[in-house]
Write an enzyme that holds these catalytic residues in place. Structure first.
Site, PDB file in Angstrom:
ATOM      1  CE  LYS A 163      -3.898  -2.398   0.453  1.00 45.77           C
ATOM      2  NZ  LYS A 163      -5.103  -2.346  -0.392  1.00 45.77           N
TER       3      LYS A 163
ATOM      4  CE  LYS B 168      -5.165  -9.864  -3.355  1.00 45.69           C
ATOM      5  NZ  LYS B 168      -5.166  -8.513  -3.946  1.00 45.69           N
TER       6      LYS B 168
ATOM      7  CG  ASP C  26      -4.616  -3.267  -3.918  1.00 48.13           C
ATOM      8  OD1 ASP C  26      -4.220  -2.601  -2.955  1.00 48.13           O
ATOM      9  OD2 ASP C  26      -5.710  -3.881  -3.942  1.00 48.13           O
ATOM     10  CD  GLU C  27      -8.542  -3.703  -5.550  1.00 47.98           C
ATOM     11  OE1 GLU C  27      -8.991  -2.657  -5.045  1.00 47.98           O
ATOM     12  OE2 GLU C  27      -7.838  -4.519  -4.922  1.00 47.98           O
TER      13      GLU C  27
ATOM     14  CG  HIS D 152      -9.236  -9.142  -5.751  1.00 47.02           C
ATOM     15  ND1 HIS D 152     -10.079  -8.116  -6.123  1.00 47.02           N
ATOM     16  CD2 HIS D 152      -8.743  -8.778  -4.540  1.00 47.02           C
ATOM     17  CE1 HIS D 152     -10.091  -7.186  -5.188  1.00 47.02           C
ATOM     18  NE2 HIS D 152      -9.304  -7.556  -4.213  1.00 47.02           N
TER      19      HIS D 152
ATOM     20  CE  LYS E 238     -10.548  -2.254   2.885  1.00 45.17           C
ATOM     21  NZ  LYS E 238      -9.351  -1.577   2.342  1.00 45.17           N
TER      22      LYS E 238
HETATM   23  O1  LIG Z   1      -7.961  -3.001  -1.705  1.00 44.05           O
HETATM   24  C1  LIG Z   1      -8.331  -3.521  -0.641  1.00 44.05           C
HETATM   25  O2  LIG Z   1      -9.187  -3.012   0.057  1.00 44.05           O
HETATM   26  C2  LIG Z   1      -7.725  -4.860  -0.319  1.00 44.05           C
HETATM   27  O3  LIG Z   1      -6.492  -4.924  -0.996  1.00 44.05           O
HETATM   28  C3  LIG Z   1      -7.499  -4.973   1.189  1.00 44.05           C
HETATM   29  O4  LIG Z   1      -6.649  -3.973   1.640  1.00 44.05           O
HETATM   30  P1  LIG Z   1      -6.444  -3.751   3.214  1.00 44.05           P
HETATM   31  O5  LIG Z   1      -5.870  -4.993   3.788  1.00 44.05           O
HETATM   32  O6  LIG Z   1      -5.497  -2.592   3.288  1.00 44.05           O
HETATM   33  O7  LIG Z   1      -7.774  -3.429   3.805  1.00 44.05           O
HETATM   34  C4  LIG Z   1      -8.603  -5.974  -0.923  1.00 44.05           C
HETATM   35  O8  LIG Z   1      -8.760  -5.630  -2.276  1.00 44.05           O
HETATM   36  C5  LIG Z   1      -9.948  -6.175  -0.286  1.00 44.05           C
HETATM   37  O9  LIG Z   1      -9.823  -6.917   0.886  1.00 44.05           O
HETATM   38  C6  LIG Z   1     -10.925  -6.905  -1.205  1.00 44.05           C
HETATM   39  O10 LIG Z   1     -12.158  -7.123  -0.576  1.00 44.05           O
HETATM   40  P2  LIG Z   1     -12.720  -8.606  -0.285  1.00 44.05           P
HETATM   41  O11 LIG Z   1     -11.601  -9.337   0.406  1.00 44.05           O
HETATM   42  O12 LIG Z   1     -13.911  -8.402   0.590  1.00 44.05           O
HETATM   43  O13 LIG Z   1     -13.047  -9.165  -1.593  1.00 44.05           O
HETATM   44 MG   LIG Z   2      -7.215  -4.494  -2.904  1.00 48.65          MG
END
Ligand SMILES: O=C(O)[C@@](O)(COP(=O)(O)O)[C@H](O)[C@H](O)COP(=O)(O)O
Ligand SMILES: [Mg+2]
Length: 413
Positions: free
Chosen positions: A152, A178, A180-181, A270, A311
């Site tokens: 991050k 990993k 991020d998306e 994801h 969250k």
């Molecule tokens: O971008 C984000 O928010 C995360 O990288 C988490 O970051 P943090 O660890 O900093 O919160 C993931 O994409 C979410 O968890 C996806 O949601 P889910 O797992 O519900 O599909």
């Molecule tokens: Mg993410």
């Protein structure tokens, strides 16, 4: 000649055949429409019927009509003959059970809640190549959860910074780095550079710490491009790929599964955009059904939520995880991923709710640690070790400074 009209699709005495795909819906009929009438329209429009009565030559027709066979309050069960479906094609199946019916005026809202997959149809899909076995086949997690982290901020880091953060996290005890998306192949951090340099760092760390590590590199993109990226991962010695399964679509997922089979790569799913389908309780497609589709089409891990501790809003994480790891005609179980707003202070509650056969992902919960990424990774690993050993976090923190700092910062909730 035979006639086909809506009423033909309702039979509350019908007992589904073992080969039927049986779907449970929640629906609200439109004003002035009975539940029976709405149910028959759902069964009709999602199989081979339409709004006008049809007259077809019996000899020219294969009977493929679905049957609304049970109504219980706002729940309707529909049984679909397997001949309706193209084996192994998830887009075709979804065009029936989650297609036009989602927009019919006959219902105010409709939600596909659950599917009961018959053996023949389920086995026309590959299922996961590895599933839960990645924890010991590709990593050294043993009996503890697999740990993952997303650098991050989500995007914007240079390749060099991304790799540095990854190396610090791996050395702190994380198993999987990993992407991020929304990080794919942008100029500030190009895909192949990021891949090659991250895997080189992985190899350095493995050499030093003697524990296997790997990288969930995001290959998401146009399908042909995505398949080329999968090949690149194999060329560079990676063991995993990450795919955003909802934004890509299931046919793309099926193509990636085939290519990963060729290379022995595991697929991390994801699910960005899933909430557009599953967030509203009365409409859309449940996460339970999306998870079922993911298992059949062959992902090895999928995000399923944090049992309310993180969250993001999620539905029934324990129930979905139970389905993903339960028996399904010999198909491999899928490793659930808990992610989103997690930090060391909630790990004990998380494992209490979801068990240890999961992946725990923390981004902000590691990189937001006051002493930085390496300390953040150590704090998460310490919280996991404490919880697996049954030691209270506060007690363990007394001997582990990184965890103590994390608990001071984020508390235990
Ligand atoms: O971008 C984000 O928010 C995360 O990288 C988490 O970051 P943090 O660890 O900093 O919160 C993931 O994409 C979410 O968890 C996806 O949601 P889910 O797992 O519900 O599909
Ligand atoms: Mg993410």
């Amino acid at each position: 000649m035979t006639g086909i009209e809506y009423d033909d699709f309702l039979d509350l005495a019908y007992e589904p055949a073992a080969s039927d795909l049986v779907c449970d819906f929640r629906l609200e009929p439109a004003e002035g429409m009975s539940m029976e009438a709405a149910a028959s329209r759902v069964a009709s429009e999602s199989s081979n019927g339409t709004w006008a009565a049809l007259h077809v030559d019996e000899d020219e027709l294969t009977h493929l009509g679905a049957v609304a066979c049970d109504i219980d309050g706002d729940r309707v069960t529909v049984a679909y003959p397997e001949e309706l479906f193209e084996p192994g094609s998830m887009p075709q199946i979804l065009s029936c059970i989650a297609g036009n019916i989602m927009g019919m005026k006959a219902v105010d809202t409709i939600r596909l809640l659950d599917c009961h997959w018959p053996e023949g149809l389920a086995q026309s899909f590959p299922g996961p190549q590895f599933g839960t076995s990645v924890a010991h086949e590709k990593l050294d997690a043993g009996d503890r959860p697999v740990l993952a982290t997303v650098p991050k901020p989500k995007v914007g880091l240079s390749t060099e910074a991304h790799v540095r953060v990854g190396e610090e996290a791996w050395r702190g005890g994380i198993d999987l780095l990993k992407d991020d998306e929304n990080l794919t192949d942008q100029e500030f951090n190009p895909f192949e550079d990021r891949l090659a340099e991250s895997l080189a760092a992985r190899d350095r760390v493995q050499e030093d710490v003697g524990e296997r590590k790997d990288y969930l590199v995001n290959v998401t993109g146009e399908t042909t491009e995505m398949l080329e990226r999968v090949d690149l991962v194999a060329d560079h010695g990676g063991g995993f790929v990450m795919v955003d399964v909802i934004t890509c679509g299931w046919s793309a997922v099926q193509s990636v599964r085939q290519r990963c089979d060729d290379h022995g790569l595991a697929i991390h799913a994801h699910r960005a955009m899933h909430a557009a389908f599953d967030r509203l309780p009365h409409h859309g497609v449940s996460m339970r059904v999306l998870a079922q589709i993911a298992r059949l089409t062959g992902v090895d891990h999928i995000h399923t939520g944090t049992a309310g501790l993180g969250k993001l809003a999620n539905e029934d994480t324990p129930g979905i995880n139970e389905w993903l790891t339960g028996d399904l005609y010999g198909l491999e179980p899928v490793l659930p991923v808990a992610s989103g707003g997690l930090h060391p202070g909630v790990v004990d509650q998380l494992l209490e709710a979801l068990g240890t056969d999961i992946i725990v992902q923390a981004g902000g919960g590691i990189h937001g640690h006051p002493d930085g990424t390496h300390a953040g990774a150590k704090a998460l690993r310490q919280a996991i070790d404490a919880s697996v050993e049954g030691v209270a976090l506060e007690e363990y923190a007394a001997e582990h400074a990184e965890l103590e700092t994390a608990l001071e910062k984020w508390g235990a909730e």
